[in-house]
Design a protein around this motif. Structure first.
Motif, PDB file in Angstrom:
ATOM      1  N   SER B  48       0.840  -1.209   0.000  1.00 21.89           N
ATOM      2  CA  SER B  48       0.000   0.000   0.000  1.00 21.89           C
ATOM      3  C   SER B  48       0.867   1.247   0.000  1.00 21.89           C
ATOM      4  O   SER B  48       0.565   2.231  -0.684  1.00 21.89           O
ATOM      5  CB  SER B  48      -0.915   0.007   1.227  1.00 21.89           C
ATOM      6  OG  SER B  48      -1.773  -1.100   1.198  1.00 21.89           O
ATOM      7  N   GLN B  90      -7.110   0.885  -0.263  1.00 21.87           N
ATOM      8  CA  GLN B  90      -7.421  -0.377   0.395  1.00 21.87           C
ATOM      9  C   GLN B  90      -8.577  -0.199   1.364  1.00 21.87           C
ATOM     10  O   GLN B  90      -9.493  -0.988   1.423  1.00 21.87           O
ATOM     11  CB  GLN B  90      -6.187  -0.866   1.151  1.00 21.87           C
ATOM     12  CG  GLN B  90      -6.412  -2.157   1.907  1.00 21.87           C
ATOM     13  CD  GLN B  90      -5.111  -2.706   2.444  1.00 21.87           C
ATOM     14  OE1 GLN B  90      -4.087  -2.032   2.443  1.00 21.87           O
ATOM     15  NE2 GLN B  90      -5.143  -3.935   2.897  1.00 21.87           N
ATOM     16  N   ASP B 169      -5.741  -1.000  -4.757  1.00 19.47           N
ATOM     17  CA  ASP B 169      -5.194  -1.682  -3.579  1.00 19.47           C
ATOM     18  C   ASP B 169      -6.238  -2.653  -3.033  1.00 19.47           C
ATOM     19  O   ASP B 169      -7.226  -2.225  -2.428  1.00 19.47           O
ATOM     20  CB  ASP B 169      -4.803  -0.635  -2.532  1.00 19.47           C
ATOM     21  CG  ASP B 169      -3.873  -1.197  -1.477  1.00 19.47           C
ATOM     22  OD1 ASP B 169      -3.670  -2.426  -1.468  1.00 19.47           O
ATOM     23  OD2 ASP B 169      -3.353  -0.408  -0.674  1.00 19.47           O
ATOM     24  N   GLU B 170      -6.037  -3.910  -3.279  1.00 18.38           N
ATOM     25  CA  GLU B 170      -6.956  -4.960  -2.830  1.00 18.38           C
ATOM     26  C   GLU B 170      -8.425  -4.656  -3.131  1.00 18.38           C
ATOM     27  O   GLU B 170      -9.267  -4.635  -2.227  1.00 18.38           O
ATOM     28  CB  GLU B 170      -6.786  -5.208  -1.329  1.00 18.38           C
ATOM     29  CG  GLU B 170      -5.414  -5.728  -1.012  1.00 18.38           C
ATOM     30  CD  GLU B 170      -5.324  -6.279   0.412  1.00 18.38           C
ATOM     31  OE1 GLU B 170      -6.325  -6.867   0.864  1.00 18.38           O
ATOM     32  OE2 GLU B 170      -4.270  -6.134   1.030  1.00 18.38           O
ATOM     33  N   GLY B 398      -3.442  -3.052   6.262  1.00 19.86           N
ATOM     34  CA  GLY B 398      -4.787  -3.596   6.364  1.00 19.86           C
ATOM     35  C   GLY B 398      -4.828  -4.992   6.978  1.00 19.86           C
ATOM     36  O   GLY B 398      -5.636  -5.277   7.858  1.00 19.86           O
TER      37      GLY B 398
HETATM   38 MG   LIG Z   1      -2.160  -2.767   2.063  1.00 21.74          MG
END
Ligand SMILES: [Mg+2]
Ligand SMILES: Nc1ncnc2c1ncn2[C@@H]1O[C@H](COP(=O)(O)OP(=O)(O)OP(=O)(O)O)[C@@H](O)[C@H]1O
Ligand SMILES: Nc1ncnc2c1ncn2[C@@H]1O[C@H](COP(=O)(O)OP(=O)(O)OP(=O)(O)O)[C@@H](O)[C@H]1O
Ligand SMILES: [Mg+2]
Lengths: 295, 504, 327, 327
Positions: B48, B90, B169-170, B398
Motif C-alpha cells: 500500500s 485499500q 489496492d486490494e 490492512g
Molecule cells: Mg495494504
C-alpha cells in the motif's frame, strides 16, 4: 377585547442583576395589584434580555395586543427611541421609566432616577467621610451609559477633595465578579481606605472579599440602590456599611400606577418625575427599609 | 525486462520511512500501458505504501518517481490525478454521509454554468454502476451500503476519471467471486484501451488469471519481478512467504460436543426472517451466501447489535440479548466484517484496541498496564502482527489490522465466536495460520460460526455449512459440500434435493 | 503532516499548555510582585475551584463525544434550591452541622438528578447534546429566577456564618475549595487514565460504533458522564454557596463556556475521543490567571480586558498546536 | 436502528421541523387571533432576518465541520464600526445615499475581513474553531465596548431617519429584511444543494481525509465558509443598524447560540457532514415564534419564559428525531 378594556404594555429588562430583579418584582406586584383594582385593565408584561428583544416585545404588544399605553424601562436609550416613537405614533400613551429616550418629547410621562446625581451623592459622601483625603477603589457596573454617568458624577464630586482613585474595574453589578475584582484589588493595593461599590450587589461581594482577607485598612464600603440587607446594616449602625445611596427599583411601580390611574380616570397625568438619589444614613435608614421586597 | 520508453509510471530505488522506521528499502517498479501489473506480498510488506507513493499521496523519503520517464514530485493530491493517475484505496475512501453520486463525482463535479449538472451526473453514475453490474441507486447514502457496494462505488469513482494509470489496492477483498469477475472484466477492458493497471490482491488465483507482470515483495523489498506467466500460485506463495507452503486448510478434526447455541425463528426486520440453526461445541459452522443475503445482519441481530426477534438458547439456557455486552456476558462474541468503522479505533494505539473488548480482564480497580502489555506481546506473537508497537492502528497495514481485530475479539475468551469474513485482506501465509487457529479454538471446545464470501474458505474450514439467500436459510450442507451445491442454494436455483445435501 | 514529526508534536501538545501557564506566571511576576504571593495565588485557586470541579466533569462528557451547556444555570438552580431548603429547614433544625449536611445532600442529589435527566434525554431519545443542554440551560436559569422571584435568594445570616468556613476555612492554610478541587482532579485523572470507564469514554468519543461492537455499554457510559458532571456541579455548588451565601439568576452565568474552554485549552478534543484531566486543570488556571493579571495591572483600558483575554486564549492554544500548522 | 425504518425516519427528519412549526402556528392562532395577522407575521419575519441571515452562513460552517461562536459580537463590532464611520463621514458627505452606501460597504468589508481572520486562524494554524471563535468573540465584544467608551454608539439622528427605510420600508408591502433574508436563503439553498461548493462542505464535514484525497481544496473551502459567514454577518448588520440606530456591548448578545440552535433544530448535524439551509430557516422561525408566542399571552410568569423556550426547543427536536430512539 371589548371596547371598555384597555391594555397596558409593560416592557422592562430581565432580572439579570439584583436591582433589575427588584424592579421586576415591583413591576409584577404593581401589575397584579392593579389588575385586581381595575378589572377594565389588562396588562402585558414582557422582560427582555437585550435591547433587540425589547424592541421585539414592544412590536408584539402593538401588533397583537393593541396596547393603549406602554410603560417602558429602556434597556438602552438609543435603540429603543425609534420603536417607542412608533408606539406613540400609533396613538398609545407612553410612559418612560428611568432611562430617557434620545429624542425629546416622545413620552407623555417620564419617571426617572438620577444617574449623575447617584454618582454625585456617593462622591460627596465619600469626600465628607474621608476629610483628609484617602485612597479608594471603584467597582463599575456593566459598561453602559448609566454606568458612565454615575462614574462621571462620582469623579466630579470627589475632585479636589484629596481623594485618590487607585483603580476602577467592572464588576458588572454582579456579586461574584465584584468579589473577584475586590480580592485582586486587595492583592494589588496594600492600603485602601474605602470602596465605592456603586451597587449593593457588588457591595455584598466586596464586603465578603474584605472580610476574607482580614484587611483592617478598609474603613467602609459604599454601595448603592438600597438593597434591604444593606439598608438594614446601615440602620443597625454597621461601621463597614455606614451609608447608602438610593435608586429605588420601585420607580417602575410608581410609573405603572400613575399610567393606569390616568388611563382609567381619563385624566392622564403627564410630565416628568425625577426621583432624586438620596443619601441613606443610620438616621434615616428606616424610611428606606422594605423588608418584603426581594431587593 | 521492460522497455524503458514504454514505461508510463515507475519508481526508482525508492525508500520510505515513517519516523525512525524504514518500511520500503530501495524498491523499483515499472508500469507499462496496456498491461496489468500485480503486486503481491505479505501483510505489511509495503504494498500500500508503494502504491500511495506512485499515486502521489505520499512522497518517497528517497528515490525517484518517474512519469513518462521524467522525474516528478507531486505537490498536491490533485496533481497526480490531473495527470491521469488514480487510485482505489485499500480502506474505503468515501464520505459516509454523502450519496453514491456525490461520492463518485467528489472533486470532479460536472457543471452547467455555475450550477451542478445533476441529471448528467446521475446518468453517468447509473451508467458506471451498470458497467459494474451494481444495482444501487445513485441517491443512496453511502453509510447505508454494504461493504461490497461501497467497493463498487469506489471502483466507479476511479473509472470515472479517465486514467492512464489505475492503481487498485486490494479491490477484490470485499467482493464475491461473481463481483470479482465483473471487476476483472472491467480491468481487461481498460487494458485493451491502453491503461496501465497496478493491483494487489491476496487471492492468488485472481493474480494468476489477470496479471501480465508480477512484482513480489517481502519486508519492504522487491524479491521477484518479471512476467506473470513465469510464476504459478504455488510459486507466488512460496516467494511471498519465504518458505514452502503446505496445505492451506487444517484437517477437520471436529468432535461435536454439547449443544452451545440453539436459534429458532430469528428475524431481523428488513434483513432476515425465520432463521433457525444449532451449533455444538467443537464445531465450525460455515455460513455462505451471496453478498446482501443478510448474513451479517442476521448474526448482528443475534448478538444484540440490531433489533431482532426470535428464540435463542445458549448452553441450554434461554436468553434474551438486546445488547452486545449481554451476548458477551453469555460467552458469545461477534467479530465484525468492517474493521475500519466498526472494528478498530483507528486513532488509538494497538494496546488500547486489543484490550477494549476484554477490559474487565485487566481491571483490578485500575487497569493493569503490565498485563495489557503482556497480552499485546502475546497477540503479536500469536498472530504475527507486524508494525511498530507504538503506531496508531490506522497506520497499520490492512492485513495487520485484521489480525489485531481477531486478537481483540479472542481476548474476551468467548465460547461462541461468530467470525464475519475472517481473512479479508490477509496474506496467504497468515491465512493458513488463522485457519489453524480457528481449528484449534474449535478443538478447545468452542463453538464457531464462520461467515465468508469465499466459497473455498467455507468448504475448507466448516464442519457444516448454512446457505442463506434473501435473509432466509435455504439449505444446510455437510463438510463435503461442493461449490456448485452452495452456489445453487445461494442463487435459489433448485438444488439436487435438500435431503440429499443435508446429509447430517 | 508527516509521521516523522510526531514525537516533537506530541511533546508540544503536552508541554504547550504548561508552557503557556509558565509564561503567564512570568508575566504576572514581572507586572506585579504581589502576583506570586501566597495570598493572591490562594485566592485565584480557590475561586477557580468551582469552574475547575465542573470542568473535570466536562472533560469526561466531551471525551465521550458529548457536550453540556447547562452546567452554569444548573449550578445557579442547585444553589437556589439548596438555600431555599436550608432556610426552610432552619426553624426546625437550628443552626448546626445537621442543616449544612442536609444542604449538601440536597445539592448532590439535585445535581445527580439534573445530570441524569440530561443524560437520559440524550441517550434514550437520541437528541443532540447541544440541543438538550441548551434547553435545560434555559429551564434551570428560568427556574432559579422564579425561585428567587426575580431577585436574590440569600442564606439566612446566622446559617451563612456557620457554613462560611467551607469556603474560607481550610487545612494547613489551604482552603477547602482548593483541597476539594485537588481531590476531584486526582480522582478524575486516575479514572480517566487508569480505569476501564476512562477508556470507554475515549473509545465512545473516538468511534461509537466500534465501542458498541466491542461490547461497551455505550448508553450507560454516556449517561454516567452526564450524571457525574451533574454531581460535580453539586459539589461545586456546595463550595459556592458559603462564599457569598446567595444565588440569583446571575449566578453561574457563562460558566459553561468557561468550563468548555478550559477543557479544550487543556488539549481535550472537542469532537471527543481524547481527553486529559490534568490539561483541563491547566486550562482552568490559565483562564483564571488571565483575569487575575488583568485586574492586577492597569496598563490597558478595562474595556479591552475581554480582547486581551480572547487573544491569550488563542495564543495559549497556538503554542500547543504549533507543530500542526499546515496540516 | 434498522434499515427497514429508514424511509420513515427520513421522512420524520424532513417533516419533523415543519410539523413543529405548524404546531406552533396552531397554538399561536388559538392563543391570539392577531397572531396570524400580517402585521404580526411580518414583524416576526423581519426581526428574525438578522439571526436568519447569519444562521444560513452558520449552516455552511457547521456542515463543513466547523463552528463560529463569534458572530454575535462580530455583529456588534461591525455595527459599531459602521456607525462610527458614518457619523465621521457625515460632516463631509452630508445625509444622502452616498453615506449609506459607504456604511454598507464598511459593514460588508469588515464582515469579510473578520470572517477571513477566523478562517485563516482555523485553517492555517490548525486551531480548534471553538477556541479561535471564542477568542474572537471576546475580542470583538471588547472592541465595541471600547469604541463606544462603555456606552452606546448612536447613528446621527438625521442619518438614521434617512437610513431607516432599509429596515422599515420594503417592496409590495414586504419589508426589506424579509426580502434580503429570502434572497440569502434561496442563494444559500442553491449553493448547498446545487453547487460543487456545497458538496465539498458536506464532504469535508463528513470525512476530511476523503475530501483531501478527492482533491477537494479543504483549507480553501473551509476558509470560504468562514469568510461567507463574516460577509453575511455584515449583511445582517446592514439591516440591523437602521432598526435600532445604535450599537453597544449588549448588541448581538447570544446571537451565536441562537444561530447555532436554529441550524441544529433545522436538522443539520453539529459534527458536520450534512446540512440543509431550508431546515435552518425553519429553525430560525421556530425560535422567533416561541418568543413571539410568549408575548401573546400572559398566563405564565415571565420568569418562566426561558423554561418554556427551553422545553419547546427540546420538543421540536424530539419530534424530528423520534425514529432514532434507542439507536
Ligand atoms: Mg495494504
Ligand atoms: N502512516 C504510517 N505511519 C507509520 N507506519 C506506517 C504508516 N503507513 C504504513 N506504515 C507501516 O508501513 C508498513 C507497510 O504497510 P503497508 O500498508 O504498505 O503494507 P501492505 O503491504 O499494504 O500490507 P497489507 O497486505 O496488510 O495491506 C507497515 O508496517 C505499516 O505499519
Ligand atoms: N447499515 C446499513 N443500513 C442500511 N442497509 C444496510 C446497512 N448495511 C447493509 N445494508 C443492506 O443490507 C443488505 C445486506 O447487507 P450485506 O451485504 O452486508 O449482507 P451479507 O449477507 O452479510 O453480505 P456480506 O457479508 O457478504 O457483505 C444489503 O442490501 C445492504 O445494502
Ligand atoms: Mg456481511
Amino acid at each position: 377585547q371589548d371596547g371598555d378594556t384597555k391594555v397596558i404594555g409593560v416592557s422592562i429588562p430581565a432580572a439579570t442583576h439584583g436591582w433589575a430583579g427588584g424592579m421586576n418584582y415591583f413591576a409584577q406586584a404593581a401589575v397584579e395589584r392593579l389588575e385586581e383594582t381595575y378589572p377594565q385593565l389588562d396588562f402585558v408584561l414582557a422582560t427582555a434580555s437585550d435591547p433587540a428583544k425589547q424592541v421585539n416585545d414592544i412590536e408584539d404588544m402593538v401588533a397583537t395586543r393593541n396596547i393603549d399605553a406602554l410603560v417602558v424601562l429602556p434597556f438602552e436609550s438609543e435603540p429603543l427611541t425609534g420603536p417607542v416613537q412608533n408606539v406613540k405614533a400609533s396613538g398609545a400613551w407612553v410612559t418612560v421609566v428611568d432611562r430617557g429616550l434620545s429624542v425629546e418629547g416622545i413620552q407623555d410621562l417620564y419617571v426617572a432616577g438620577d444617574n449623575p446625581g447617584f454618582g454625585r451623592v456617593a462622591g460627596e459622601y465619600m469626600a465628607e467621610a474621608l476629610p483628609d483625603g484617602g485612597k479608594v477603589v471603584v467597582l463599575r457596573g456593566i459598561p453602559t451609559t448609566i454606568d458612565n454617568e454615575r462614574v462621571e458624577g462620582f469623579q466630579a464630586a470627589v475632585e479636589g477633595s484629596g481623594i485618590e482613585i487607585l483603580g476602577m474595574e467592572h464588576g458588572n453589578w454582579n456579586r461574584d465578579q465584584a468579589f473577584t475584582v475586590m480580592q485582586d484589588f486587595l492583592s494589588k493595593f496594600p492600603e485602601i481606605d474605602a470602596v465605592w461599590a456603586s451597587d449593593d450587589d457588588m457591595a455584598v461581594g466586596v464586603l465578603a472579599a474584605i472580610e476574607a482577607a482580614g484587611r483592617e485598612d478598609v474603613q467602609f464600603v459604599l454601595g448603592g440602590a438600597g438593597m434591604k440587607e444593606m439598608i438594614q446594616r446601615t440602620m443597625e449602625g454597621d461601621a463597614m456599611v455606614p451609608a447608602n445611596v438610593t435608586y429605588p427599583p420601585a420607580m417602575i411601580a410608581t410609573a405603572i400606577e400613575v399610567t393606569a390611574a390616568g388611563l382609567v380616570s381619563g385624566a392622564p397625568v403627564s410630565g416628568e418625575f425625577i426621583i432624586g438619589s438620596v443619601l441613606v444614613t443610620p438616621e434615616n435608614a428606616e424610611t428606606f427599609y422594605y423588608p418584603d421586597s426581594p431587593f | 525486462m521492460g522497455d524503458l520508453v514504454t514505461e508510463v509510471l515507475a519508481l526508482r530505488d525508492v525508500s520510505r520511512s515513517f519516523g525512525p522506521i524504514e518500511v520500503l528499502h530501495g524498491v523499483d517498479i515499472a508500469l507499462r500501458p496496456g498491461r496489468v501489473h500485480a503486486l503481491i506480498g505479505e501483510n505489511g510488506a509495503g504494498k500500500s505504501t508503494m502504491m500511495k507513493i506512485l499515486a502521489g499521496y505520499q512522497p518517497p523519503t528517497s528515490g525517484d518517481v518517474l512519469l513518462d520517464g521524467a522525474q516528478v514530485g507531486f505537490a498536491s493530491m490533485g496533481e497526480a490525478e490531473a495527470r491521469g493517475i488514480s487510485m482505489i484505496h485499500q480502506e474505503f475512501n468515501l464520505a459516509e454521509q454523502l450519496t453514491v453520486e456525490q461520492n463518485i463525482f467528489l472533486g470532479r463535479e460536472m457543471k452547467r454554468g455555475l450550477l451542478l449538472d445533476k441529471p448528467a451526473m446521475r446518468a453517468r453514475t447509473r451508467e458506471l454502476l451498470a458497467r459494474l453490474e451494481c444495482r444501487v441507486s445513485p441517491d443512496r447514502v453511502v453509510s447505508s451500503l454494504s461493504n461490497s457496494d461501497k467497493q463498487m462505488v469506489e471502483i466507479a469513482k476511479a473509472l470515472l476519471r479517465d486514467t492512464r494509470v489505475l492503481i487498485m489496492d486490494e479491490p477484490t477483498a470485499v467482493l464475491t467471486r461473481s463481483e470479482t469477475a465483473i471487476l476483472l472484466r472491467q480491468v481487461r477492458a481498460l487494458r485493451e484501451a491502453g491503461t496501465a493497471v497496478l493491483f494487489t490482491s491476496h487471492k492468488l488465483e485472481e493474480v494468476e488469471e489477470i496479471a501480465d507482470d508480477l512484482t513480489i515483495m517481502r519486508d519492504g523489498r522487491v524479491v521477484w519481478t518479471g512476467a506473470a506467466d513465469r510464476m504459478n500460485q504455488h510459486g507466488m506463495a512460496t516467494a511471498m512467504v519465504g518458505r514452502e507452503m503446505s496445505d492451506l486448510f487444517p484437517d477437520k478434526t471436529g468432535q461435536p460436543g454439547d449443544m452451545a447455541l440453539e436459534v429458532s425463528g430469528l428475524s431481523v426486520p428488513g434483513h432476515s426472517r425465520d432463521v433457525s440453526f444449532t451449533l455444538r461445541r467443537g464445531e465450525v459452522l460455515g455460513v455462505a451466501g451471496l453478498i446482501g443475503s443478510g448474513r451479517t445482519e442476521t448474526f448482528e441481530g443475534l448478538c444484540g447489535l440490531r433489533p431482532a426477534t426470535g428464540e435463542v438458547r445458549i448452553f441450554g439456557q434461554p436468553v434474551r440479548i438486546d445488547h452486545p455486552w449481554q451476548a458477551q456476558a453469555r460467552g458469545m462474541c461477534y467479530l465484525t466484517e468492517d474493521r475500519k468503522t466498526r472494528g478498530l479505533l483507528l486513532t488509538k494505539g494497538m494496546r488500547e484496541n486489543l484490550t477494549l473488548q476484554a477490559l474487565a480482564k485487566f481491571d483490578r480497580g485500575l487497569i493493569d498496564r503490565r498485563a495489557e502489555e503482556a497480552a499485546l506481546d502475546q497477540a503479536i506473537a500469536d498472530f504475527g502482527i507486524r508494525g511498530h508497537r507504538g503506531a496508531l492502528v490506522g497506520n497499520l497495514s490492512g492485513g495487520n489490522q485484521q489480525k489485531l481485530l481477531f486478537a481483540k475479539t479472542l481476548l474476551a475468551d468467548p465460547q461462541i465466536i461468530i467470525i464475519d469474513e475472517p481473512t479479508r485482506g490477509i496474506d496467504i501465509g497468515t491465512k493458513q495460520q488463522m485457519y489453524d487457529f480457528i481449528r484449534r479454538l474449535a478443538a478447545e471446545g468452542r463453538a464457531i460460526v464462520v461467515i465468508s464470501s469465499e466459497m473455498q474458505e467455507v468448504i475448507g474450514l466448516a464442519d457444516r455449512i448454512l446457505v442463506m439467500r434473501h435473509g432466509r436459510i435455504t439449505g444446510e450442507l455437510g463438510a463435503d459440500a461442493t461449490e456448485d451445491a452452495i452456489v445453487r442454494l445461494a442463487m435459489g436455483v433448485a438444488p439436487l434435493s435438500p435431503e440429499q445435501e443435508t446429509a447430517q | 503532516m508527516t509521521a516523522a514529526k510526531a514525537p516533537f508534536r506530541l511533546r508540544m501538545t503536552v508541554i504547550g499548555p504548561i508552557l503557556a501557564l509558565i509564561v503567564l506566571f512570568i508575566i504576572g511576576a514581572l507586572l506585579n510582585p504581589n502576583f506570586l504571593g501566597w495570598s493572591n495565588l490562594s485566592n485565584v485557586l480557590a475561586r477557580s475551584a468551582f469552574i475547575g470541579i465542573i470542568a473535570v466533569g466536562m472533560t469526561f462528557v466531551i471525551t465521550a463525544g458529548g457536550l453540556d451547556l447547562s452546567v452554569g444555570s444548573m449550578a445557579a438552580f442547585i444553589a437556589g434550591l439548596m438555600i431555599l431548603v436550608m432556610n426552610t429547614a432552619l426553624p426546625g433544625m437550628g443552626v448546626g452541622i445537621g442543616i449544612v449536611l442536609l444542604g449538601m445532600a440536597v445539592a448532590l442529589f439535585a445535581g445527580l438528578v439534573a445530570g441524569l435527566l440530561n443524560g437520559l434525554l440524550i441517550t434514550r431519545l437520541g437528541i443532540e447534546p447541544f440541543i438538550v443542554t441548551l434547553g435545560s440551560m434555559g429551564i434551570y436559569r428560568s427556574l432559579v429566577t422564579w425561585l428567587a422571584d426575580g431577585g436574590t435568594l440569600s442564606l439566612d445570616f446566622s446559617l451563612r456564618s456557620f457554613y462560611q468556613p467551607v469556603y474560607y476555612g481550610g487545612l494547613f492554610g489551604i482552603s477547602w475549595p482548593i483541597i476539594v478541587f485537588a481531590v476531584v482532579v486526582i480522582i478524575g485523572e486516575i479514572i480517566m487514565r487508569g480505569t476501564a470507564f476512562g477508556r470507554h469514554c475515549a473509545a465512545i468519543g473516538s468511534n461509537e460504533q466500534v465501542a458498541k461492537y466491542s461490547s461497551v455499554r455505550v448508553a450507560r457510559v454516556r449517561l454516567i458522564t452526564y450524571a457525574a458532571l451533574g454531581l460535580l456541579v453539586g459539589v461545586a455548588t456546595i463550595m459556592y454557596v458559603p462564599r457569598l451565601g446567595s444565588a440569583s439568576s446571575a449566578t453561574g452565568m457563562l460558566w459553561e463556556l468557561e468550563a468548555i474552554a478550559a477543557v479544550i485549552i487543556g488539549g481535550t478534543v472537542l469532537k471527543g475521543g481524547f481527553g486529559r484531566v490534568w490539561g483541563t486543570v491547566i486550562g482552568v488556571l490559565i483562564l483564571s490567571l488571565i483575569g487575575n493579571l488583568l485586574n492586577l495591572t492597569d496598563f490597558v483600558s478595562p474595556y479591552l480586558n475581554g480582547a486581551i483575554q480572547g487573544a491569550i486564549i488563542i495564543l495559549a492554544v497556538v503554542l500547543q498546536r504549533e507543530g500542526k500548522a499546515g496540516s
